[in-house]
Design a protein around this motif. Sequence first.
Motif, PDB file in Angstrom:
ATOM      1  N   THR A  86       0.827  -1.208   0.000  1.00 13.94           N
ATOM      2  CA  THR A  86       0.000   0.000   0.000  1.00 13.94           C
ATOM      3  C   THR A  86       0.861   1.258   0.000  1.00 13.94           C
ATOM      4  O   THR A  86       0.610   2.205  -0.757  1.00 13.94           O
ATOM      5  N   GLY A  87       1.879   1.284   0.842  1.00 16.10           N
ATOM      6  CA  GLY A  87       2.770   2.439   0.896  1.00 16.10           C
ATOM      7  C   GLY A  87       3.524   2.648  -0.403  1.00 16.10           C
ATOM      8  O   GLY A  87       3.654   3.780  -0.894  1.00 16.10           O
ATOM      9  N   GLN A  88       4.030   1.556  -0.985  1.00 16.09           N
ATOM     10  CA  GLN A  88       4.789   1.657  -2.234  1.00 16.09           C
ATOM     11  C   GLN A  88       3.911   2.162  -3.380  1.00 16.09           C
ATOM     12  O   GLN A  88       4.289   3.043  -4.135  1.00 16.09           O
ATOM     13  N   GLY A 100       1.114   3.844  -3.136  1.00 19.24           N
ATOM     14  CA  GLY A 100       0.736   5.234  -2.888  1.00 19.24           C
ATOM     15  C   GLY A 100       1.820   6.189  -3.339  1.00 19.24           C
ATOM     16  O   GLY A 100       1.537   7.256  -3.912  1.00 19.24           O
ATOM     17  N   TYR A 101       3.054   5.800  -3.110  1.00 19.90           N
ATOM     18  CA  TYR A 101       4.165   6.655  -3.531  1.00 19.90           C
ATOM     19  C   TYR A 101       4.296   6.689  -5.051  1.00 19.90           C
ATOM     20  O   TYR A 101       4.533   7.757  -5.644  1.00 19.90           O
ATOM     21  N   LEU A 102       4.136   5.535  -5.697  1.00 16.73           N
ATOM     22  CA  LEU A 102       4.272   5.500  -7.161  1.00 16.73           C
ATOM     23  C   LEU A 102       3.203   6.354  -7.834  1.00 16.73           C
ATOM     24  O   LEU A 102       3.447   6.977  -8.872  1.00 16.73           O
ATOM     25  N   VAL A 103       2.028   6.411  -7.248  1.00 14.15           N
ATOM     26  CA  VAL A 103       0.932   7.193  -7.826  1.00 14.15           C
ATOM     27  C   VAL A 103       1.081   8.678  -7.536  1.00 14.15           C
ATOM     28  O   VAL A 103       0.853   9.528  -8.412  1.00 14.15           O
ATOM     29  N   SER A 104       1.487   9.003  -6.319  1.00 14.48           N
ATOM     30  CA  SER A 104       1.486  10.408  -5.880  1.00 14.48           C
ATOM     31  C   SER A 104       2.854  11.084  -5.924  1.00 14.48           C
ATOM     32  O   SER A 104       2.923  12.317  -5.908  1.00 14.48           O
ATOM     33  N   LEU A 122       5.354   6.583   1.831  1.00 11.88           N
ATOM     34  CA  LEU A 122       6.289   5.483   2.060  1.00 11.88           C
ATOM     35  C   LEU A 122       6.378   5.076   3.537  1.00 11.88           C
ATOM     36  O   LEU A 122       7.042   4.086   3.860  1.00 11.88           O
ATOM     37  N   ALA A 123       5.732   5.830   4.426  1.00 13.58           N
ATOM     38  CA  ALA A 123       5.811   5.520   5.863  1.00 13.58           C
ATOM     39  C   ALA A 123       5.314   4.097   6.169  1.00 13.58           C
ATOM     40  O   ALA A 123       6.009   3.353   6.886  1.00 13.58           O
ATOM     41  N   PRO A 124       4.150   3.665   5.639  1.00 11.80           N
ATOM     42  CA  PRO A 124       3.729   2.271   5.902  1.00 11.80           C
ATOM     43  C   PRO A 124       4.715   1.250   5.334  1.00 11.80           C
ATOM     44  O   PRO A 124       4.953   0.205   5.949  1.00 11.80           O
ATOM     45  N   TYR A 125       5.272   1.557   4.175  1.00 13.38           N
ATOM     46  CA  TYR A 125       6.253   0.667   3.543  1.00 13.38           C
ATOM     47  C   TYR A 125       7.490   0.513   4.417  1.00 13.38           C
ATOM     48  O   TYR A 125       7.944  -0.602   4.690  1.00 13.38           O
ATOM     49  N   SER A 157      11.132  -2.414  -3.647  1.00 12.48           N
ATOM     50  CA  SER A 157      12.259  -1.482  -3.578  1.00 12.48           C
ATOM     51  C   SER A 157      12.729  -1.060  -4.977  1.00 12.48           C
ATOM     52  O   SER A 157      13.019   0.120  -5.212  1.00 12.48           O
ATOM     53  N   GLN A 158      12.793  -2.025  -5.898  1.00 14.69           N
ATOM     54  CA  GLN A 158      13.255  -1.719  -7.245  1.00 14.69           C
ATOM     55  C   GLN A 158      12.313  -0.752  -7.954  1.00 14.69           C
ATOM     56  O   GLN A 158      12.753   0.156  -8.669  1.00 14.69           O
TER      57      GLN A 158
END
Length: 229
Positions: A75-77, A79-83, A89-92, A135-136
Amino acid sequence: MGQRDGWSWQSLRENYLTIPTLLRSIPIGVVIAAGVLATTWTHNLLSDHQDMVVHTYEAIDKTKDVLIALDDAETGQRGYLVSSDRRYLAPYEGALTRLKTLESELLNRVSDNSSQVERVKQLGGLIDRKLAELSQSIKLHDAEGAEAARTQEIGYMAEATMDRIREVIREITDSERNLVQTRQAEVDADELRVRLVAIVVGLASFLTRAGVEIYLTRKRRSPGNDLSL
């Protein structure tokens, strides 16, 4: 020294250490001692098996926690890729720390089962692969942009690493649930054994006392007996 306030070894022996007293106390004492040993053993056995049941439930709970942590990481990853907002990234990042601890705890919970140990190690490898994919994608996003990262994510989805993780977790959980049934049956048998020991000890104590009293009564009624009750 030999006598004080009407007490002496001779009076103690004459009044308390009589044959009837010994006949009443020694057999019952032996029965009680045997009962204490048997009860202690059965209670220890029951406690050990109850601990194993709790241990098994803890292993099942850990597998659920692993899935929750992986979902948080995904979910965190995403969210970051979209926004492109690093706050997503905090949950990730939190999940990365939790997963290492959870893997170690899960392995400890199943350490007495070699098949489960192998499954947990397999799960650990799949988790490492999934985290490497996440991560990648983040690194690719930072280097080449969101579109490149999303394209790579599509390729990772085809590899179905997360599906394989769920499959292995299901195998671990199913095996632990089977163990719960076996171990709960052992607990039920132990509880029955504890009750039976209590009944046997009580019955043996009663029969021993009754037998001694019958013997003493017969001896008292016998001509020339020297038992003083």
